[in-house]
Design a protein around this motif. Structure first.
Motif, PDB file in Angstrom:
ATOM      1  N   ILE A 107      -4.683  -3.289  11.879  1.00  0.00           N
ATOM      2  CA  ILE A 107      -4.327  -2.115  10.965  1.00  0.00           C
ATOM      3  C   ILE A 107      -4.974  -0.819  11.552  1.00  0.00           C
ATOM      4  N   ASN A 111      -2.599   2.350  12.673  1.00  0.00           N
ATOM      5  CA  ASN A 111      -2.566   3.528  11.821  1.00  0.00           C
ATOM      6  C   ASN A 111      -3.125   4.628  12.581  1.00  0.00           C
TER       7      ASN A 111
ATOM      8  N   GLY B 238       3.229  -4.489   5.472  1.00  0.00           N
ATOM      9  CA  GLY B 238       2.491  -3.530   4.654  1.00  0.00           C
ATOM     10  C   GLY B 238       2.121  -4.048   3.444  1.00  0.00           C
ATOM     11  N   GLU B 242      -1.873  -5.229   1.981  1.00  0.00           N
ATOM     12  CA  GLU B 242      -2.446  -4.575   0.895  1.00  0.00           C
ATOM     13  C   GLU B 242      -2.774  -5.461  -0.194  1.00  0.00           C
ATOM     14  N   GLY B 281      -0.979   7.437   7.766  1.00  0.00           N
ATOM     15  CA  GLY B 281      -1.602   6.160   8.402  1.00  0.00           C
ATOM     16  C   GLY B 281      -3.061   6.496   8.034  1.00  0.00           C
ATOM     17  N   SER B 283      -5.028   6.463   5.226  1.00  0.00           N
ATOM     18  CA  SER B 283      -5.560   5.689   4.382  1.00  0.00           C
ATOM     19  C   SER B 283      -5.588   4.307   5.068  1.00  0.00           C
ATOM     20  N   LEU B 284      -4.643   3.918   5.599  1.00  0.00           N
ATOM     21  CA  LEU B 284      -4.503   2.747   6.342  1.00  0.00           C
ATOM     22  C   LEU B 284      -5.656   2.289   7.290  1.00  0.00           C
ATOM     23  N   TYR B 287      -8.560   1.545   5.288  1.00  0.00           N
ATOM     24  CA  TYR B 287      -8.666   0.195   4.805  1.00  0.00           C
ATOM     25  C   TYR B 287      -8.662  -0.910   5.789  1.00  0.00           C
ATOM     26  N   GLY B 288      -8.287  -0.614   6.969  1.00  0.00           N
ATOM     27  CA  GLY B 288      -8.313  -1.466   7.833  1.00  0.00           C
ATOM     28  C   GLY B 288      -9.882  -1.537   8.466  1.00  0.00           C
TER      29      GLY B 288
END
Lengths: 291, 322, 255
Positions: A107, A111, B238, B242, B281, B283-284, B287-288
């Motif tokens: 991820i 991103n 996605g 999430e 991208g 925010s991801l 998160y990742g």
């Protein structure tokens, strides 16, 4: 529709793509065979490799095939570091954690690429991109032919590495029996990292072969990761010959399936094969040892 | 003391639309509640049962499309369609679970196959006509409670609150039920569970069906709230990612983990957005990275952290609350 | 069925690839007995247990419990019928407390959580684990984990208990503690078939013994008789050992 004039080029297309798939899958097979983990970050690492080739070409004019000299070691280093400092440190006794962390890495990579390079697909135009080789039965674009030959050559090199060198012997030992390997003095963590590094290096090589005939985008990894998994499972988790044969088979299926039933059907076919193999023959068509 | 705290919490939750006047922040609250619902749903199978699904989008999308298609093409009342979405989600869960568990898939193999099933559904939705193909479906704007479309966000908020609270309640009940105890046993050691009379196949099927049903409801809510779905949004990886982020960050297998995780994720996400802008991208990435950090340093999630702070030698999170 | 032995195993056979693990093994256990199954390592004892408890389907042969054919029935179903087993390598639910561990077993007969937890506390206390009930299973000593295995199995209210080397790795004190526990179980109405290596425990606990060697039952009888059988001695000590030992006895040396 089934005219050989249409079938044959499609089949050859499928095989050449399949060879690159096989190379990607070989790396995954090595990682699974030795570390026994499903590396969800494999696709995004390929994407990183592809961007690497792209920028080497754009910024330094380096021919994609020549990029291998730079990219293969670079990818090896990335893989080694990733396993040693991130992935290898988390299991805490729960296998699921490794799954999650490779997912997390993928991820982040995907991103990061999205943020840095935007979602546009990028391609490169090498001077020989449109050259075609006449094989008698069909005309094959040069990049594809090079890709095919190179992928097979690299697979042979990998096979020799695992089968004939000391490192390869250590890798096989750890794959079979990590505790025993540790007892005879093999640095298991190092071997794990080496295997992950080599697996990632395969991706670097595959990227160099792939970009001339494909494209790069932040999400390109997703396309490949599930295909790679399908091949690994189909070929037998841990079997090199299996990954090779599986790769070619999948490439063929995708191409011919796409030809006969439309592109989505081709993709669908792959996933359905994947599901079927997981359900009915999880050891694949070729067994499950690192061979 | 605990029920007092709960009462205060409920009162606060009910008062939110009065207090929070910004549409934006109310929307964030709704998103948190929706994440709580899907997170709690994932938790039933992944947290309690120990079967990690990487393809929950299959249930989400199935619910979203079921609701949308029933409403748009068959004129079914939105609330009925909403309920039907839950049933559809549960059925898809049952189907995927039946195949996967019947053939003994566990761990990574199970995660992989759920991913594959979700992708299959995505491709099918992309190709079929009645799902609107790649273009997706635009639900017609027909404001009215009967159509599950509220004039203000407050209406959506209360529905989401009900759903989120309901999902937490499911977790709470599971923790105190035989099914929950059996699921946790399966998670810890499936063979030992079998030797103690646990029908592991039946239990896992129940878990995935329940998980699918709850996630299907979330999909239907999404459809009626955003009024647009397409295969990539509804069935894409996605969504699957999430969905599992909240319970993992909050604390797998705990009752409040999904909520804590959902809230933490949103708050952190908004903070990141303030600090670094709204680039795609970003925010991801965050998160990742959070996922990687959590798994490495806090595998028991935020609740695990709280647990350790309160009870240094306590029983680990995960069904051990007697 | 009246009159039928509780457990009847008839000519069970199991092959793993080229290895014949169990070959035509037969045994019976009557209600209320404590029967032992002994034999050298690798004899096939655990495989036999696995077949009886449904974890491994036999290639041929029958298993009858209470007169009913249960061959090939899945493990959870066999447990429901009243046969509980422990594992040679203990399998605790590590992150759960001892009480929660036992409760999983209790839940077989009790749907209510509180009832199951209460029963778990009861069983745990009966087996001497009252002080450990709130500890996570992963923090227990080996001896305690073995006791937990038994407690979990007992909580399922079995009529027949299959114990797989519950005494391996216990020191003499721990051994002395567990033997009366098992006897008490039998006195409470649970029939026991146990695999064991610790001979003194076997001799003091069991009324009858079966000896398994290389997959076949080679002897059956009360412990005293078994100990003197040359076939049994040879199984453990090798071919010709019985004669050598007998020879030394004749020559006046202690056996």
């Amino acid at each position: 529709m089934l005219d050989p004039i249409i079938l044959l080029p499609a089949a050859i297309n499928g095989l050449t793509m399949g060879a690159v798939y096989a190379l990607v899958a070989l790396g995954l097979t090595l990682i699974y065979g030795v570390l026994h983990i499903i590396n969800f970050a494999h696709g995004s690492l390929l994407m990183v490799g592809l961007y690497g080739v792209f920028f080497l070409y754009r910024l330094f004019g380096l021919d994609p095939y020549a990029c291998m000299i730079v990219l293969v070691p670079a990818c090896f280093a990335i893989g080694y570091a990733l396993q040693r400092s991130v992935i290898g440190t988390v299991s805490h006794g729960r296998d699921q954690n490794v799954l999650l962390i490779t997912l997390g890495v993928s991820i982040v990579l995907e991103n990061l690429a999205l943020y840095l390079f935007s979602a546009d697909t990028k391609t490169i135009e090498t001077p020989y991109a449109l050259d075609v080789v006449d094989l008698g039965v069909a005309l094959v674009p040069l990049p594809r032919l090079i890709g095919f030959v190179a992928a097979l050559a690299l697979a042979a090199i990998l096979w020799a590495l695992i089968g004939r060198t000391d490192l390869g012997r250590a890798i096989r030992a750890v794959a079979k029996e990590p505790h025993g390997a540790r007892l005879v003095g093999i640095d298991v963590e190092h071997v794990y990292a080496m295997s992950f590094g080599i697996g990632t290096a395969c991706l670097g090589a595959a990227a160099c072969l792939l970009l001339p005939m494909f494209y790069v985008s932040p999400h390109v990894g997703n396309v490949f990761v599930l295909i790679a998994f399908t091949i690994v499972v189909l070929g037998g988790m841990g079997s090199f010959t299996g990954a090779l044969a599986g790769g070619l088979l999948i490439g063929l299926t995708e191409s011919l399936g796409g030809l006969m039933f439309g592109e989505s059907a081709g993709q669908l076919g792959i996933f359905l094969i994947f599901i079927a193999v997981l359900l009915f023959r999880p050891t694949g068509l070729f067994g499950s040892r690192l061979s | 003391m605990k029920s007092g705290l709960l009462a205060v919490g409920i009162a606060m939750a009910l008062a939110v639309p009065q207090v929070v006047t910004s549409e934006f922040w109310l929307g964030v609250c709704i998103a948190v509640l929706l994440s709580t619902l899907t997170g709690a749903a994932w938790n039933v199978l992944g947290g309690f049962g120990g079967q990690f699904s990487f393809g929950h989008a299959a249930f989400f999308g199935a619910g979203a499309y079921a609701a949308a298609i029933l409403e748009m093409r068959f004129g079914v009342n939105a609330w009925l369609a909403f309920a039907a979405a839950g049933v559809v989600g549960g059925a898809v869960g049952f189907g995927i679970g039946y195949l996967s568990f019947r053939y003994g898939l566990r761990g990574s193999y199970f995660a992989l196959i759920t991913l594959a099933f979700a992708e299959v559904l995505r491709i099918l939705a992309n190709a079929a006509d009645f799902t609107g193909g790649g273009v997706g479906l635009y639900l017609p704007l027909q404001v009215g409670v009967a159509n599950l479309q509220f004039a203000t966000k407050a209406g959506y908020y209360y529905l989401a609150l009900g759903l989120g609270a309901g999902a937490i309640l499911v977790g709470w009940m599971l923790e105190r039920s035989r099914l929950g105890a059996w699921l946790v046993a399966i998670r810890e050691n499936e063979d030992a569970a079998r030797a103690l009379g646990v029908d592991t196949f039946a239990c896992k099927l129940q878990a995935i069906a329940l998980s699918g049903a709850l996630t299907g409801l979330a999909g239907a809510f999404y459809a009626d709230y955003y009024l647009y779905i397409d295969p990539g949004l509804a069935f894409g990886p996605g969504i699957s990612v999430e969905i599992l982020l909240a319970p993992i960050i909050g604390g797998i297998g705990t009752v409040w983990g999904p909520f804590l995780g959902a809230a933490a994720l949103r708050v952190a996400g908004e903070l990141a957005r303030r600090l670094m802008g709204d680039a795609p991208g970003l925010s991801l990435i965050f998160y990742g990275a959070l996922l990687v950090i959590m798994v490495k340093f806090l595998p028991d999630g935020l609740i695990g952290l709280l647990d350790r702070a309160v009870r240094p030698r306590g029983i680990h999170a995960g069904g051990a609350h007697a | 069925m009246l009159g039928a032995p509780m457990l009847e195993v008839l000519a069970l056979t199991k092959r793993f690839g080229g290895l014949l693990a169990v070959s035509g093994a037969s045994l019976t256990v009557a209600q209320g007995e404590i029967v032992g199954l002994i034999g050298p390592n690798g004899a096939g004892k655990t495989t036999l247990f696995a077949m009886i408890s449904g974890f491994v389907p036999p290639d041929s042969g029958t298993v009858r419990f209470d007169g009913e054919d249960v061959t090939g029935t899945p493990p959870h179903e066999i447990c429901r019928r009243g046969v509980a087993r422990t594992f040679q390598i203990v399998q605790p639910f590590g992150r759960l407390s001892v009480r929660d561990n036992i409760a999983v077993g209790a839940h077989l007969r009790l749907a209510d959580r509180q009832a199951a937890l209460a029963r778990a506390t009861e069983v745990g206390t009966e087996l001497g684990m009252a002080a450990l009930l709130d500890r996570p299973a992963a923090s227990l000593t080996v001896a305690a984990r073995k006791r937990l295995e038994i407690a979990r199995a007992v909580a399922t209210a079995p009529r027949l208990l299959l114990l797989d080397e519950v005494m391996a790795g216990l020191n003499p004190t721990e051994l002395a503690e567990i033997v009366p526990v098992l006897r008490a179980l039998r006195d409470a109405g649970v029939t026991i078939l146990l695999i064991e290596h610790v001979m003194q425990a076997v001799v003091s606990l069991t009324e009858r013994l079966y000896v398994l060697n290389q997959g076949s039952i080679i002897a059956e009888g009360p412990p005293a008789k078994i100990a003197s059988m040359s076939a049994v001695v040879e199984a453990y000590l090798g071919h010709g050992a019985a004669q050598r030992l007998a020879g030394r006895a004749v020559a006046g040396a202690a056996v």
